[in-house]
Write an enzyme that holds these catalytic residues in place. Structure first.
Site, PDB file in Angstrom:
ATOM      1  N   HIS A 186       0.509  -1.541  -0.050  1.00  0.00           N
ATOM      2  CA  HIS A 186       0.067  -0.452   0.537  1.00  0.00           C
ATOM      3  C   HIS A 186       1.107   1.573  -0.341  1.00  0.00           C
ATOM      4  O   HIS A 186       1.318   2.035  -1.074  1.00  0.00           O
ATOM      5  CB  HIS A 186      -0.988  -0.081   0.983  1.00  0.00           C
ATOM      6  CG  HIS A 186      -1.841   1.102   1.480  1.00  0.00           C
ATOM      7  ND1 HIS A 186      -1.903   1.709   2.576  1.00  0.00           N
ATOM      8  CD2 HIS A 186      -2.907   1.711   0.014  1.00  0.00           C
ATOM      9  CE1 HIS A 186      -2.813   3.221   2.293  1.00  0.00           C
ATOM     10  NE2 HIS A 186      -2.861   3.071   0.826  1.00  0.00           N
ATOM     11  N   HIS A 221      -2.443   0.965   7.673  1.00  0.00           N
ATOM     12  CA  HIS A 221      -3.664   1.609   7.518  1.00  0.00           C
ATOM     13  C   HIS A 221      -3.614  -0.139   7.690  1.00  0.00           C
ATOM     14  O   HIS A 221      -5.206  -0.860   7.116  1.00  0.00           O
ATOM     15  CB  HIS A 221      -3.841   2.034   6.140  1.00  0.00           C
ATOM     16  CG  HIS A 221      -3.295   3.098   6.173  1.00  0.00           C
ATOM     17  ND1 HIS A 221      -1.441   3.127   5.180  1.00  0.00           N
ATOM     18  CD2 HIS A 221      -2.969   4.259   6.577  1.00  0.00           C
ATOM     19  CE1 HIS A 221      -0.679   4.492   5.270  1.00  0.00           C
ATOM     20  NE2 HIS A 221      -2.004   4.603   5.826  1.00  0.00           N
TER      21      HIS A 221
END
Ligand code: FES
Length: 173
Positions: free
Chosen positions: A103, A122
């Site tokens: 990510h 996250h």
């Protein structure tokens, strides 16, 4: 319609830009002096063959820190309790992954409890027993898995990578 034509035009320009990039890439590949390695499934890159460890160095479910294909790409080498997807060695249970989250590049940590790699950024999660498949999260690809080879002495070599390592235009720089 005009709108349609404009879209076709944009598409054509992007296609041509892509073509130019491909030609530049091919030229760069031609001048590289690295020896060719046996890595047919790795998108025409010449990956280095790097010794990571020996089977005897590994304990089940205790990851070892590694770097591949170079010092700026951290990963883990891991012996699992049973044969798994992409697993190397006589028992098909040795795997290696990048620990940079696909990510945004945070460092993943390994959870021995459920054999997953977890992102503190996250909260993306990846399954070490299923080729780095994403279990949950924001990443748009699975975790890059390093291709391993184990020789007759039990030495483990990394010789390729399944997906693009975070932050790189190419896995081999
Ligand atoms: Fe890992 Fe965002 S950097 S989920």
């Amino acid at each position: 319609s005009n709108k349609c034509n404009r879209l076709v035009d944009v598409g054509r320009r992007q296609f041509m830009r892509g073509g130019a990039f491909a030609v530049a890439g091919a030229a760069a590949a031609t001048v590289t002096s690295a020896p060719a390695q046996a890595s047919p499934a790795n998108a025409q890159l010449d990956y280095p063959s790097n010794r990571l460890a020996n089977i005897a160095d590994l304990a089940v479910n205790e990851p070892m820190d590694i770097e591949y294909p170079d010092a700026d790409s951290p990963g883990i080498l891991l012996k699992l309790g049973e044969a798994v997807e992409g697993g190397a060695g006589p028992d098909g249970n040795i795997v290696a992954y990048s620990v940079l989250c696909p990510h945004k590049g945070w460092y993943l940590t390994y959870s021995a409890e459920d054999r997953s790699l977890n992102c503190p950024g996250h909260f993306s999660r990846f399954d070490a027993e299923v080729g780095g498949q994403q279990i949950w999260g924001h990443a748009t690809q699975n975790l890059p898995q390093f291709t391993l080879r184990v020789d007759a002495k039990g030495d483990i070599y990394a010789e390729g990578c399944s997906d693009l390592i975070f932050g790189r235009p190419s896995n081999v720089l």
